[in-house]
Design a protein around this motif. Sequence first.
Motif: not given
Length: 161
Positions: A67, A150, A112, A101, A104
Amino acid sequence: MRALGPDDWRTWRDLRLAALAEAPQAFHSRLADWVGAGEHEWRDRLHAPGRYLVAELDGRPCAQVVAVPPDPDGVADLVALWVAPHARGTGVADALIAAVSEHAVGWGARRLALHVVVGNERAAALYRRHGFADLGVVERPDGITEHRMERALPLPVPDGP
């Protein structure tokens, strides 16, 4: 699932070398770039910005992902996702995507992003199932083409009343 730090370099090394050997065109790195790397290089890699995550199945590491924190536009990246063949279809990839996720969102990212090599339909289908949209094809410096994908991220939930 667990996050790795520099002291976990052997775990990251073993998974990364397996990924580069099994899916050589899926990644920006090549097996030849890393096969002779020593402890110092692997530890340095785990010091790079981001969260290095490993999933385990039956008590042994079977998958990895990174990430990457968001850029100034609020776009975080999911990179280096790989699941060992014996662990595919078990939900491990879904868990890794969810973990990236969460990181993020925690960093305040609004979107993302990731890249999938053209022709890797299994990976593209996985990402579409997770809400990623194909934004078009881009070419890497090594000439390999990838789909940029995305998805929007939920806004973080504020703490307290």
